[in-house]
Write a protein that holds these residues in place. Sequence first.
Motif, mmCIF file in Angstrom:
data_model
loop_
_atom_site.group_PDB
_atom_site.id
_atom_site.type_symbol
_atom_site.label_atom_id
_atom_site.label_comp_id
_atom_site.label_asym_id
_atom_site.label_seq_id
_atom_site.Cartn_x
_atom_site.Cartn_y
_atom_site.Cartn_z
ATOM 1 N N LEU A 134 0.874 -1.175 0.000
ATOM 2 C CA LEU A 134 0.000 0.000 0.000
ATOM 3 C C LEU A 134 0.905 1.217 0.000
ATOM 4 N N ASN A 135 0.903 1.937 -1.115
ATOM 5 C CA ASN A 135 1.807 3.080 -1.247
ATOM 6 C C ASN A 135 1.215 4.302 -0.528
ATOM 7 N N LEU A 136 1.989 5.384 -0.525
ATOM 8 C CA LEU A 136 1.699 6.586 0.277
ATOM 9 C C LEU A 136 0.229 7.005 0.243
ATOM 10 N N THR A 152 -1.129 -0.882 -4.382
ATOM 11 C CA THR A 152 -1.738 0.416 -4.662
ATOM 12 C C THR A 152 -0.620 1.435 -4.835
ATOM 13 N N ALA A 153 -0.811 2.347 -5.795
ATOM 14 C CA ALA A 153 0.080 3.494 -5.963
ATOM 15 C C ALA A 153 -0.399 4.598 -4.996
ATOM 16 N N PRO A 154 0.326 5.719 -4.910
ATOM 17 C CA PRO A 154 -0.061 6.749 -3.940
ATOM 18 C C PRO A 154 -1.478 7.276 -4.145
ATOM 19 N N GLY A 155 -2.141 7.538 -3.021
ATOM 20 C CA GLY A 155 -3.417 8.248 -3.054
ATOM 21 C C GLY A 155 -4.632 7.433 -3.412
ATOM 22 N N VAL A 168 -3.852 -7.656 -7.950
ATOM 23 C CA VAL A 168 -4.537 -6.440 -8.408
ATOM 24 C C VAL A 168 -3.567 -5.263 -8.245
ATOM 25 N N TYR A 169 -3.461 -4.442 -9.295
ATOM 26 C CA TYR A 169 -2.632 -3.223 -9.255
ATOM 27 C C TYR A 169 -3.562 -2.021 -9.438
ATOM 28 N N ILE A 170 -3.442 -1.024 -8.586
ATOM 29 C CA ILE A 170 -4.298 0.168 -8.690
ATOM 30 C C ILE A 170 -3.412 1.410 -8.779
ATOM 31 N N GLY A 171 -3.562 2.176 -9.876
ATOM 32 C CA GLY A 171 -2.728 3.352 -10.119
ATOM 33 C C GLY A 171 -3.092 4.537 -9.234
ATOM 34 N N SER A 172 -2.221 5.533 -9.253
ATOM 35 C CA SER A 172 -2.316 6.695 -8.355
ATOM 36 C C SER A 172 -3.695 7.344 -8.391
ATOM 37 N N ASN A 173 -4.190 7.658 -7.210
ATOM 38 C CA ASN A 173 -5.417 8.456 -7.037
ATOM 39 C C ASN A 173 -6.671 7.830 -7.628
ATOM 40 N N VAL A 186 -5.987 -7.812 -12.451
ATOM 41 C CA VAL A 186 -6.587 -6.591 -12.990
ATOM 42 C C VAL A 186 -5.665 -5.417 -12.679
ATOM 43 N N THR A 187 -5.458 -4.541 -13.696
ATOM 44 C CA THR A 187 -4.744 -3.279 -13.492
ATOM 45 C C THR A 187 -5.747 -2.146 -13.635
ATOM 46 N N ILE A 188 -5.769 -1.258 -12.679
ATOM 47 C CA ILE A 188 -6.662 -0.099 -12.714
ATOM 48 C C ILE A 188 -5.788 1.140 -12.882
ATOM 49 N N GLY A 189 -6.071 1.939 -13.900
ATOM 50 C CA GLY A 189 -5.204 3.069 -14.235
ATOM 51 C C GLY A 189 -5.276 4.207 -13.236
ATOM 52 N N MET A 190 -4.279 5.071 -13.319
ATOM 53 C CA MET A 190 -4.253 6.215 -12.402
ATOM 54 C C MET A 190 -5.498 7.079 -12.630
ATOM 55 N N GLY A 191 -6.071 7.554 -11.550
ATOM 56 C CA GLY A 191 -7.232 8.432 -11.645
ATOM 57 C C GLY A 191 -8.542 7.745 -11.982
ATOM 58 N N GLY A 202 -7.524 -7.727 -16.937
ATOM 59 C CA GLY A 202 -7.275 -6.741 -17.983
ATOM 60 C C GLY A 202 -6.945 -5.391 -17.376
ATOM 61 N N ILE A 203 -6.874 -4.373 -18.237
ATOM 62 C CA ILE A 203 -6.527 -3.017 -17.802
ATOM 63 C C ILE A 203 -7.770 -2.145 -17.915
ATOM 64 N N TYR A 204 -8.072 -1.424 -16.856
ATOM 65 C CA TYR A 204 -9.282 -0.598 -16.783
ATOM 66 C C TYR A 204 -8.866 0.829 -16.431
ATOM 67 N N ALA A 205 -9.513 1.820 -17.074
ATOM 68 C CA ALA A 205 -9.150 3.213 -16.787
ATOM 69 C C ALA A 205 -10.327 4.116 -17.083
ATOM 70 N N GLY A 206 -10.246 5.355 -16.590
ATOM 71 C CA GLY A 206 -11.231 6.384 -16.894
ATOM 72 C C GLY A 206 -12.302 6.522 -15.836
ATOM 73 N N ASN A 207 -13.224 7.461 -16.102
ATOM 74 C CA ASN A 207 -14.338 7.755 -15.193
ATOM 75 C C ASN A 207 -15.631 7.792 -16.005
ATOM 76 N N LYS A 211 -12.801 -1.152 -19.551
ATOM 77 C CA LYS A 211 -11.656 -1.953 -20.002
ATOM 78 C C LYS A 211 -11.002 -1.259 -21.181
ATOM 79 N N ILE A 212 -9.672 -1.077 -21.133
ATOM 80 C CA ILE A 212 -8.991 -0.484 -22.290
ATOM 81 C C ILE A 212 -8.115 -1.511 -22.997
ATOM 82 N N SER A 213 -7.930 -2.701 -22.381
ATOM 83 C CA SER A 213 -7.230 -3.769 -23.112
ATOM 84 C C SER A 213 -7.548 -5.095 -22.480
HETATM 85 C C1 COA Z 1 -3.710 2.396 -17.290
HETATM 86 C C2 COA Z 1 -2.252 2.142 -17.630
HETATM 87 C C3 COA Z 1 -1.756 0.880 -16.896
HETATM 88 C C4 COA Z 1 -2.217 1.920 -19.138
HETATM 89 O O1 COA Z 1 -0.930 1.790 -19.565
HETATM 90 P P1 COA Z 1 -0.646 1.196 -21.028
HETATM 91 O O2 COA Z 1 -1.221 -0.176 -21.119
HETATM 92 O O3 COA Z 1 0.805 1.375 -21.302
HETATM 93 O O4 COA Z 1 -1.568 2.076 -21.970
HETATM 94 P P2 COA Z 1 -1.194 3.343 -22.895
HETATM 95 O O5 COA Z 1 -0.388 4.366 -22.161
HETATM 96 O O6 COA Z 1 -0.655 2.799 -24.188
HETATM 97 O O7 COA Z 1 -2.627 3.973 -23.155
HETATM 98 C C5 COA Z 1 -3.650 3.272 -23.867
HETATM 99 C C6 COA Z 1 -4.837 4.215 -23.975
HETATM 100 O O8 COA Z 1 -5.418 4.400 -22.668
HETATM 101 C C7 COA Z 1 -5.377 5.779 -22.285
HETATM 102 N N1 COA Z 1 -4.996 5.805 -20.861
HETATM 103 C C8 COA Z 1 -3.849 5.350 -20.317
HETATM 104 N N2 COA Z 1 -3.885 5.506 -18.988
HETATM 105 C C9 COA Z 1 -5.056 6.092 -18.692
HETATM 106 C C10 COA Z 1 -5.653 6.511 -17.490
HETATM 107 N N3 COA Z 1 -5.036 6.323 -16.313
HETATM 108 N N4 COA Z 1 -6.875 7.049 -17.538
HETATM 109 C C11 COA Z 1 -7.506 7.241 -18.726
HETATM 110 N N5 COA Z 1 -6.984 6.843 -19.906
HETATM 111 C C12 COA Z 1 -5.775 6.288 -19.890
HETATM 112 C C13 COA Z 1 -4.317 6.427 -23.175
HETATM 113 O O9 COA Z 1 -4.577 7.801 -23.358
HETATM 114 C C14 COA Z 1 -4.476 5.631 -24.446
HETATM 115 O O10 COA Z 1 -5.601 6.099 -25.137
HETATM 116 P P3 COA Z 1 -5.635 6.138 -26.772
HETATM 117 O O11 COA Z 1 -5.536 4.707 -27.203
HETATM 118 O O12 COA Z 1 -6.949 6.773 -27.067
HETATM 119 O O13 COA Z 1 -4.458 6.947 -27.170
HETATM 120 C C15 COA Z 1 -1.326 3.343 -17.201
HETATM 121 O O14 COA Z 1 -1.550 4.475 -18.036
HETATM 122 C C16 COA Z 1 -1.536 3.754 -15.757
HETATM 123 O O15 COA Z 1 -2.438 4.521 -15.414
HETATM 124 N N6 COA Z 1 -0.638 3.210 -14.903
HETATM 125 C C17 COA Z 1 -0.598 3.520 -13.492
HETATM 126 C C18 COA Z 1 0.476 4.580 -13.267
HETATM 127 C C19 COA Z 1 0.685 4.883 -11.820
HETATM 128 O O16 COA Z 1 -0.248 5.046 -11.067
HETATM 129 N N7 COA Z 1 1.946 4.927 -11.405
HETATM 130 C C20 COA Z 1 2.261 5.127 -10.028
HETATM 131 C C21 COA Z 1 3.662 4.717 -9.771
HETATM 132 S S1 COA Z 1 4.041 4.785 -8.056
#
Ligand code: COA
Length: 213
Positions: A134-136, A152-155, A168-173, A186-191, A202-207, A211-213
């Motif tokens: 569990l990060n910061l 979990t990444a920060p926040g 499970v990996y969850i990106g920042s904030n 499952v990977t959840i993108g930052m924000g 798979g990888i999930y992102a946005g609000n 699923k983005i992949s």
């Molecule tokens: C979600 C995530 C894993 C995707 O990484 P990836 O597989 O390399 O994907 P890409 O960067 O090639 O992006 C693919 C598409 O998703 C979008 N995307 C990437 N991350 C996104 C996010 N967090 N929220 C919304 N959209 C996102 C990109 O804009 C891109 O869209 P497009 O195809 O329309 O151009 C990565 O962006 C992420 O959020 N990682 C977590 C980072 C983090 O929290 N780090 C903390 C370190 S302590």
Amino acid sequence: MPDTNLPLCIIGAGGFGREVLCLYIDICRQQGKEYKGTVIFAEEDAFWKERTIMDTPVLALSAIRNEPYRFVIAIGNPNVRRHIADTMPTSTRWATLIHPSAIMSDWVTLGTGSIICAGVILTCNISLGRHTHLNLNTTVGHDMTAGDFLTTAPGVAISGNCSFADNVYIGSNAAIREKTTVAGNVTIGMGAIVVKDIFEHGIYAGNPARKIS
Ligand SMILES: CC(C)(COP(=O)(O)OP(=O)(O)OC[C@H]1O[C@@H](n2cnc3c(N)ncnc32)[C@H](O)[C@@H]1OP(=O)(O)O)[C@@H](O)C(=O)NCCC(=O)NCCS
């Protein structure tokens, strides 16, 4: 010798590894102990280069894996962490590191090998598996359960009654709505704002998160 008196080996000498060294120094300072000479880094042999980082030697993992250290794996990627954990001897003593500023009630169980960074808050009736990171400033609400290798990444904000499988990996904030189930790998993108259960890896992102992949 009690396990807590054994020196610490931080597997991974990258950015998070160096942050974990700082976390360990904070723990030692809080306990009034000298940290110098009680900690080393190790790297898998394929990546290892002999050097010293922040006054701390970096050794090849094969050279020390059977030595009397406590180990933690300071690598954020859950699958890499699992691979290393699975290839260590079954007798490995895993350390759990909790920053002094983290707030945890008595009703939290935490698997061995876990790392809880500064500012984390875990409320009550929470169960987290082995090698959790569990990060910061991550917050976790009541009645949350997770399998092994959660990162979990920060926040990150995880609401009450959530249930996560392994890896499970969850990106920042990112924020996870209450009562949400998340499948394994499952990977959840930052924000991201996760408002529905996630049943497929798979990888999930946005609000709202999709699923983005
Ligand atoms: C979600 C995530 C894993 C995707 O990484 P990836 O597989 O390399 O994907 P890409 O960067 O090639 O992006 C693919 C598409 O998703 C979008 N995307 C990437 N991350 C996104 C996010 N967090 N929220 C919304 N959209 C996102 C990109 O804009 C891109 O869209 P497009 O195809 O329309 O151009 C990565 O962006 C992420 O959020 N990682 C977590 C980072 C983090 O929290 N780090 C903390 C370190 S302590």
